[in-house]
Enzyme design. Structure first.
Site, mmCIF file in Angstrom:
data_model
loop_
_atom_site.group_PDB
_atom_site.id
_atom_site.type_symbol
_atom_site.label_atom_id
_atom_site.label_comp_id
_atom_site.label_asym_id
_atom_site.label_seq_id
_atom_site.Cartn_x
_atom_site.Cartn_y
_atom_site.Cartn_z
ATOM 1 N N HIS A 377 0.841 -1.207 0.000
ATOM 2 C CA HIS A 377 0.000 0.000 0.000
ATOM 3 C C HIS A 377 0.872 1.252 0.000
ATOM 4 O O HIS A 377 1.928 1.300 0.642
ATOM 5 C CB HIS A 377 -0.929 -0.003 1.217
ATOM 6 N N PRO A 378 0.432 2.273 -0.695
ATOM 7 C CA PRO A 378 1.201 3.523 -0.748
ATOM 8 C C PRO A 378 0.951 4.381 0.489
ATOM 9 O O PRO A 378 -0.028 4.189 1.217
ATOM 10 C CB PRO A 378 0.639 4.206 -1.996
ATOM 11 N N SER A 394 -6.280 3.452 -5.844
ATOM 12 C CA SER A 394 -5.747 4.311 -4.783
ATOM 13 C C SER A 394 -5.901 5.785 -5.136
ATOM 14 O O SER A 394 -6.197 6.622 -4.272
ATOM 15 C CB SER A 394 -4.280 3.977 -4.530
ATOM 16 N N GLU A 397 -9.507 6.696 -4.504
ATOM 17 C CA GLU A 397 -9.822 6.673 -3.071
ATOM 18 C C GLU A 397 -9.226 7.874 -2.351
ATOM 19 O O GLU A 397 -9.902 8.533 -1.548
ATOM 20 C CB GLU A 397 -9.313 5.367 -2.466
ATOM 21 N N GLN A 398 -7.952 8.183 -2.634
ATOM 22 C CA GLN A 398 -7.333 9.322 -1.952
ATOM 23 C C GLN A 398 -7.991 10.634 -2.374
ATOM 24 O O GLN A 398 -8.183 11.540 -1.565
ATOM 25 C CB GLN A 398 -5.833 9.342 -2.219
ATOM 26 N N PHE A 429 0.944 3.445 6.930
ATOM 27 C CA PHE A 429 -0.364 3.659 7.545
ATOM 28 C C PHE A 429 -1.445 3.377 6.514
ATOM 29 O O PHE A 429 -1.404 3.907 5.397
ATOM 30 C CB PHE A 429 -0.476 5.099 8.038
ATOM 31 N N ALA A 432 -9.149 2.987 5.213
ATOM 32 C CA ALA A 432 -10.133 3.058 4.129
ATOM 33 C C ALA A 432 -10.604 4.502 4.033
ATOM 34 O O ALA A 432 -11.559 4.913 4.697
ATOM 35 C CB ALA A 432 -11.297 2.116 4.395
#
Length: 479
Positions: A377-378, A394, A397-398, A429, A432
């Site tokens: 995960h980034p 991602s 989502e971000q 870290f 969701a």
């Protein structure tokens, strides 16, 4: 591996039946007409009948006629049918007959009475025998012959089919059958006992309406060990079933109640009395729709037509499955791969069900494998995001949490927290982000930095599972 059984059905999302006039329940009486088609050497069978009669525990008499058994079946045609016919006629109850073709051909007077009463006559197969050991071809031949004789006896093709003593192939064969009409096949099939509502089943991409039947609200339990021993038990069980279903309908979830009857069983006077009592009981309730099965089928087709899902995960080829779901666990296609190889079935064709299948493989993985997933995960609002090198999932989502439009101070704060977190725990870290806004994400960041490594590893894994669940839902909703 595909698991063919459907253990989910409608689940918690039952459709609103919308029965006519806002009825809380659809009640459906079935009269099985089997007399004259039971096993008998006169009919070319190898032994006498031994099923569903007053002689509990009867054994087939090989190559012999069983006078007592024949007499019991004859009672159904000679007396029981007419008693039930008069009862339903007097109370103006529409019913469906499951008529065995050979039985109908041997009962012209009874068939005429059914037609005059406007009862639906569905097909109950060619003979009242067990088909579990029949070949596909032999069962198909008997099905076609049943339809041919049924049409001769009643003047119409049957709209519904219920074999009863069926094989594993029965439903598929009945779905494929060509009746030579505009409808091509049966409107509904009833060799199922798995729901309180009609539902659609696909066979080779073709939809088939299933109207489940019943073996509990059924007078056959008078002829089984530990079944009904008197009419009062029968009435009480029917009443209790009706009351529960009626109350569910009152609370916004209307269902269907099937009641199975046989001339030689319910047609006996003491049992007819219980049936009469039950009819009077439901007649004293408002919002009850008493219907034939074909009426229920036509209603369901109109109000709940078949809608083809665009993506059915358990039916996908492996390459297609991995192309769609291989990335829901970040850069960890092995999770989806193991889920596909393990077992997928209809219960996994929803977002919830498919999430469960992949989550199970993730949870069963080793600690090292889980750590690899976490490290895949980034960082949040990190260097990869700035360089636009995130996966499309991602990135979306971000962006949904506004992490793509940070102020300089916010970006610096995220950078500090990312580094502090990785220095302490050894993995990025993970949260969701679609469940939170920027402020809540920062609060979680600071709070979780107070955890120990074991606590945080478990929390991060739960967040990975939640992210995967969200991604699966997006794929299925947009499919």
């Amino acid at each position: 591996m595909r698991y063919p059984r459907n253990m989910l059905g409608y689940g918690a999302n039952k459709p609103k039946a919308n029965w006519p006039n806002g009825a809380n329940i659809a009640v459906q009486f079935v009269l099985n007409y089997e007399e004259g088609a039971e096993s008998n050497i006169l009919h070319g069978d190898k032994a006498s009948e031994a099923f569903l009669s007053e002689i509990i525990g009867a054994k087939p008499w090989k190559k012999k006629r069983h006078w007592n058994m024949e007499s019991i079946y004859e009672y159904g045609a000679r007396a029981g049918f007419w008693r039930l016919h008069d009862l339903f006629k007097n109370y103006d109850i529409p019913i469906t007959v499951f008529g065995v073709a050979n039985a109908l051909m041997r009962s012209p007077a009874q068939v005429e009475a059914m037609i005059k009463a406007d009862w639906e006559i569905a097909s109950h197969g060619l003979k009242w025998i067990d088909y579990k050991d029949f070949s596909v071809d032999k069962e198909r031949d008997d099905m076609h012959e049943a339809i041919r004789l049924h049409t001769i006896a009643t003047g119409k093709n049957p709209k519904g089919y219920y074999l009863g003593r069926c094989s594993l192939n029965t439903i598929d064969l009945a779905t494929e059958v060509d009746l030579g009409t505009e409808e091509k096949g049966f409107t509904y099939l009833s060799d199922a006992y798995d729901d309180d509502l009609p539902y659609w089943r696909e066979h080779w991409r073709d939809p088939q309406l299933i109207i489940p039947y019943t073996l509990d609200c059924n007078d056959m339990r008078f002829s089984t060990n530990n079944g009904f021993s008197n009419g009062e038990q029968f009435f009480t069980y029917l009443k209790d079933s009706f009351d529960i279903l009626y109350a569910e309908g009152e609370n916004g979830s209307p269902k269907m109640m099937s009641i199975g009857l046989h001339n030689r069983l319910a047609g006996r006077p003491g049992r007819t009395a219980a049936l009469k009592k039950f009819i009077e009981y439901i007649k004293n309730h408002d919002k009850v729709w008493i219907a034939r099965r074909i009426d229920i089928a036509n209603h369901w087709i109109k109000h709940h037509p078949f809608v083809k899902p665009s993506i059915i995960p358990s039916r996908l080829a492996k390459d297609d499955f991995l192309a769609l779901f291989g990335g829901v666990y970040e850069h960890s296609e092995w999770v989806a791969d193991r889920a596909f190889e393990a077992e997928l079935g209809p219960a996994n064709d929803s977002a919830q069900g498919l999430s469960f299948a992949l989550r199970s493989q993730f949870r069963a993985a080793s600690g090292e494998e889980k750590l690899e997933v976490l490290n895949a995960h980034p960082d949040l609002a990190g260097k990869l995001a700035a360089a636009k090198r995130l996966t499309k999932e991602s990135t979306s989502e971000q962006a949904s949490a506004g992490l793509d439009i940070l102020s300089d101070d916010e970006r610096e704060r995220f950078s500090e927290l990312n580094q502090a977190y990785k220095n302490k725990f050894g993995f990025p870290f993970i949260i969701a982000v679609k469940d939170y806004d920027k402020a809540a994400i920062l609060q979680n960041f600071e709070k979780r930095l107070q955890n120990n490594t074991e606590q945080e590893f478990a929390t991060a894994c739960k967040q990975v599972e939640r992210i995967a669940q969200i991604r699966i839902k997006v794929i299925l909703d947009n499919g």
